[in-house]
Enzyme design. Structure first.
Site: not given
Ligand SMILES: CC(C)(COP(=O)(O)OP(=O)(O)OC[C@H]1O[C@@H](n2cnc3c(N)ncnc32)[C@H](O)[C@@H]1OP(=O)(O)O)[C@@H](O)C(=O)NCCC(=O)NCCS
Length: 329
Positions: A286, A256, A116
């Site tokens: 993204n 980004h 990215c």
């Molecule tokens: C991925 C991201 C949105 C997840 O958000 P988060 O608040 O960290 O959420 P978590 O991973 O802790 O998951 C929370 C809950 O939602 C659930 N969940 C995950 N994806 C889900 C989706 N698409 N829909 C519904 N529920 C979802 C998980 O299973 C978890 O459930 P649980 O509490 O029962 O275990 C966030 O961590 C993020 O944006 N990280 C950066 C990733 C990124 O930018 N990557 C690209 C880099 S260039």
């Protein structure tokens, strides 16, 4: 630092026609518009057709950037495509782009993979090559067909990404849009937090009659979130310091486009209002290396960037790579 006389002469972008909304996704995996939007800010993303390759999207964005610059393919002697989703493992996608556009065989063409952060890596590379005086006009493109490396049964990743391309033409500055600086970084200790384990030379050779495991992306989202915030803050602060500027001097930040919450945290820590950030991720998700040039092109075409403005580009991505750049329009 490279030459201070290289500028962005034109920008262009391309997004596939097909749109996949959060509601559409909720029919594929167990998710909802509410979850995706509140956690990421994304409402929909573009998805390329089967025959719509990374190189075709890259060429479309490149063509638009050439028109914007008032140049033709004959003027280009360097093409760099930043991508982690090349058409093929080899040859470089940039060579297909050269063919699509009819750029001369005297041009140097290669791909660059910094995930990215790829566009900023390619921008800095092209800036240095042009600054050497040995190349005159470069097409710097970020293009991704992320839909081909997603596990469409994994709701934690497939909701985040989209397809598209963005491009800039770099060349001798016409007195505007000068690149003031760029700085790249990487923390390889985190290489396995966001990666595609299979499909490369380190994947085990499958036994005869069996298939390679799928070449799909896996990610530790929470860890990435925290590191991304720190890296983008550091990259922004360092380049501002280097140029004796403060965040207040920046008219527009083009970050980004991964997650609105990440952008929000960075805005707070730089003490800038969120309105100072150009954000279009709600419509694209993204798009990895395409995200900054695609946002830049939209920002310019919507009048968000005015002559004399200083813009800050800041990115992070798998690697973990990160970086920043400053442009005065
Ligand atoms: C991925 C991201 C949105 C997840 O958000 P988060 O608040 O960290 O959420 P978590 O991973 O802790 O998951 C929370 C809950 O939602 C659930 N969940 C995950 N994806 C889900 C989706 N698409 N829909 C519904 N529920 C979802 C998980 O299973 C978890 O459930 P649980 O509490 O029962 O275990 C966030 O961590 C993020 O944006 N990280 C950066 C990733 C990124 O930018 N990557 C690209 C880099 S260039």
């Amino acid at each position: 630092m490279g030459s201070s006389t290289i500028g962005i002469l034109g920008t262009g972008s391309y997004a596939p026609e097909k749109i996949l909304t959060n509601a559409d996704l909720s029919a594929i995996v167990d998710t909802s518009d509410e979850w995706i939007f509140t956690r990421t800010g994304i409402r929909e993303r573009h998805i390329a057709g089967d025959n719509e390759t990374t190189s075709l999207m890259a060429a479309a964005a490149g063509r638009a950037a050439l028109v914007d610059a008032g140049l033709t393919p004959a003027d280009i002697d360097l093409i760099i495509v930043a991508t982690m989703t090349p058409d093929h493992p080899m040859p470089a996608t940039a060579c297909f782009v050269q063919n699509h556009l009819g750029v001369s065989s005297h041009a140097a063409c290669f791909d660059l993979n910094a995930a990215c952060s790829g566009f900023l890596y390619a921008l800095d590379t092209a800036w240095a090559m042009l600054g050497s005086g040995r190349y005159r006009h470069a097409l710097v493109i970020g293009a991704e067909k992320m839909s081909t490396v997603l596990d469409w049964t994994d709701r934690t990743t497939c909701v985040l990404f989209g397809d598209g391309a963005g491009a800039v033409v770099l060349g001798p500055s016409r007195g505007t849009a000068e690149i003031l600086g760029a700085k790249l970084y990487a923390e390889g200790t985190h290489a396995r937090l966001l990666w595609i384990p299979n499909g490369g030379s380190n994947a085990p050779v499958p036994a005869p009659g069996t298939h390679f495991p799928p070449r799909t992306l896996t990610m530790k989202g929470r860890e990435i979130f925290k590191i991304a915030v720190r890296e983008m803050e550091d990259a922004a602060r360092e380049i501002l310091e280097q140029h004796q500027m403060s965040a207040a001097n920046i008219a527009c930040v083009i970050p980004h486009q991964a997650n609105l919450r990440i952008i929000d945290v960075i805005a707070q820590s730089l003490e800038l209002p969120l309105e100072r950030f150009f954000v279009n991720l709600e419509r694209y998700g993204n798009t990895s290396a395409a995200s900054i040039p695609l946002a830049l092109d939209e920002a310019r075409r919507s009048g968000r960037i005015k002559p004399g403005d200083t813009t800050l580009f800041v990115a992070f991505g798998a690697g973990l790579t990160y970086g920043s750049a400053l442009v005065r329009w």
